[in-house]
Design an enzyme around this catalytic site. Structure first.
Site: not given
Ligand code: NAP
Length: 259
Positions: A145, A158
């Site tokens: 991130s 985080y």
């Molecule tokens: N969206 C952004 O703006 C952004 C920015 C920077 C970085 N990121 C990074 O990108 C990645 C994806 O983020 P996103 O925004 O798509 O988040 P999201 O919509 O919350 O999706 C997160 C995914 O991770 C899974 N997950 C969460 N906790 C888990 C656990 N304990 N065990 C197994 N799976 C788990 C969730 O499924 P379940 O909850 O059902 O387990 C879901 O499939 C993350 O690493 C995040 O830090 C996102």
């Protein structure tokens, strides 16, 4: 508005076996779909399947926040795929603390490290023998991130976990380069996903602004679409990136100031 690029080459990843963690929704679901579109066989994991989870992938439920959970998921994925060429460590989550860094309890520092940092290490290490067997041309992508470089107090835990992931990825790239296994890290900026919306709503409520205001500062004029990250992953795991390893790519529409 995201403009759909030229259709994916359906043969580019043909024969490749991929594991994408956290592919039930958001960025992970877009990565899964993009790898499927490229012709790969894909296994994905999360605790719960959703309507957004691409149906072309094999879904294995499980919790990645413990060593046992991560090792079990990796073993099950390997079993289903019969080997692995591509690992995308995408699962992650952030919980905001508006009361200051010292208000973040010890267990939440540990949770943040477990899910955002150690899960990637645990999954990768469980799959390393299979990746070495796959050999040159295989690739690992870790989803970090921009928070690693622009930490804010409510997300200090985080951000620190993602910064640690960046350092680990670089070291891993050095170690695996002689085997031809490439390792890359992506630092997304604001990308519209269910997880990000929940975090941004907390900030919006605290600041008395709208959700859209929180992501209005992106120089390229819009927040990211999960497919912006998925396209980058598709490039990084393909032979188009065969001389690319150890990189930490910022994919953020220009959010991170140039220093
Ligand atoms: N969206 C952004 O703006 C952004 C920015 C920077 C970085 N990121 C990074 O990108 C990645 C994806 O983020 P996103 O925004 O798509 O988040 P999201 O919509 O919350 O999706 C997160 C995914 O991770 C899974 N997950 C969460 N906790 C888990 C656990 N304990 N065990 C197994 N799976 C788990 C969730 O499924 P379940 O909850 O059902 O387990 C879901 O499939 C993350 O690493 C995040 O830090 C996102």
């Amino acid at each position: 508005m995201f403009r759909t690029p030229r259709p994916a080459d359906h043969t580019e990843l043909a024969g490749k076996r991929a594991l994408v963690t956290g592919g039930s929704r958001g960025i992970g679901a877009a990565i899964v779909q993009r790898l499927l579109d490229g012709g790969a066989s894909v296994v994905t994991t999360a605790r719960t399947v959703t309507d957004e989870t691409p149906s072309g992938a094999t879904f294995i439920p499980g919790d990645l926040s413990t060593l046992a959970g991560a090792q079990e998921l990796a073993a099950n994925a390997l079993d289903r795929l019969g080997g692995v060429d591509i690992v995308v460590n995408n699962a992650g989550a952030a919980r905001t603390h508006l009361g200051g860094i010292s208000a973040i309890p010890d267990e939440e520092w540990l949770d943040a490290l477990d899910l955002n940092y150690l899960s990637a290490i645990r999954v990768t290490h469980a799959l390393l023998p299979a990746l070495r067997e796959a050999g040159a041309g295989s690739a690992i992508v870790n989803i970090s991130s921009v928070a690693a470089l622009m930490p804010v107090p409510p997300l200090a835990h985080y951000s620190a976990a993602k910064a640690a992931l960046n350092a680990y990825s670089k070291a891993l790239a050095t170690e695996l380069a002689p085997a031809g296994i490439r390792v890359a890290t992506i630092m997304p900026g604001h990308v519209l996903t269910p997880g990000a919306d929940a975090i941004n709503q907390t900030f919006a409520d605290a600041m008395g602004v709208s959700l859209a205001d929180i992501t209005a500062d992106v120089p390229l004029g819009r927040p990211g679409d999960p497919r912006d990250i998925a396209e980058t992953v598709a490039y990084l795991v393909s032979d188009r990136a065969q001389w690319v390893t150890g990189v930490t790519l910022t994919i953020d529409g220009g959010q991170l100031p140039v220093i």
